[in-house]
Motif scaffolding. Structure first.
Motif, mmCIF file in Angstrom:
data_model
loop_
_atom_site.group_PDB
_atom_site.id
_atom_site.type_symbol
_atom_site.label_atom_id
_atom_site.label_comp_id
_atom_site.label_asym_id
_atom_site.label_seq_id
_atom_site.Cartn_x
_atom_site.Cartn_y
_atom_site.Cartn_z
ATOM 1 N N GLN A 142 0.836 -1.195 0.000
ATOM 2 C CA GLN A 142 0.000 0.000 0.000
ATOM 3 C C GLN A 142 0.873 1.248 0.000
ATOM 4 N N GLN B 243 -6.788 3.909 10.247
ATOM 5 C CA GLN B 243 -6.699 2.466 10.022
ATOM 6 C C GLN B 243 -5.723 1.892 11.049
ATOM 7 N N VAL C 188 -3.160 -0.707 12.212
ATOM 8 C CA VAL C 188 -2.239 -1.590 11.503
ATOM 9 C C VAL C 188 -1.341 -2.282 12.530
ATOM 10 N N HIS D 253 -1.309 -4.008 1.597
ATOM 11 C CA HIS D 253 -2.700 -3.648 1.303
ATOM 12 C C HIS D 253 -3.628 -4.212 2.367
ATOM 13 N N PRO D 254 -4.731 -3.519 2.627
ATOM 14 C CA PRO D 254 -5.657 -3.935 3.692
ATOM 15 C C PRO D 254 -6.152 -5.378 3.587
ATOM 16 N N GLY E 150 -4.422 -5.414 7.454
ATOM 17 C CA GLY E 150 -3.893 -4.232 8.141
ATOM 18 C C GLY E 150 -2.574 -4.521 8.816
#
Length: 142
Positions: A25, A52, A54, A80-81, A85
């Motif tokens: 990401q 978000q 992580v 990427h999610p 995360g």
């Protein structure tokens, strides 16, 4: 072009490693982390990345390397999610490299136990090896 892949590269204990660009990401400087009580040592903490949450995975610990020297802070390779995360904590960020599939070799069966199977293969570059991480295995913290 179909015979080549792009990798986001980074260093871990002087080892050149990479993750396919499509799985990344973003890359970030050190971020303040909140410790996770009772978590294994590979789960270094939680990062709030613009709302978000992580999980930061310490790749040095994951690969059995010693901790970063005092005063040095890790960098973040945020996946990427879809990966749940997760940020990989690495020593330093490198370049995006485009490499030919002809230079790729899988880790031999007898070497799969090294680094807990996190390295799935290598690309032979001029004077150096690019170690490709299996991100699914890398983010396992149990």
């Amino acid at each position: 072009m179909l015979n080549e892949k792009q990798f986001c590269t980074f260093r871990l204990n002087d080892m050149l490693c990479g993750v396919e660009v499509g799985r990344v990401q973003e890359v970030l400087r050190y971020q303040r982390m909140t410790r996770i009580p009772l978590a294994p040592p590979t789960a270094r903490g939680l990062i709030n990345l613009r709302g978000q949450i992580v999980t930061a995975i310490d790749m040095r610990t994951r690969l059995g390397f010693p901790a970063l020297p005092e005063g040095r802070r890790p960098m973040n390779v945020v996946l990427h999610p879809e990966a749940g995360g997760v940020s990989l904590l690495v020593d330093e960020i490198g370049d995006v490299l485009e490499v030919s599939n002809e230079c790729y070799e899988q880790v031999p069966e007898h070497g799969k136990h090294d680094h807990d199977g996190v390295i799935e293969g290598v690309y032979k570059l001029d004077g150096e090896l690019l170690h490709v991480l299996d991100t699914e295995r890398a983010i396992q913290i149990a």
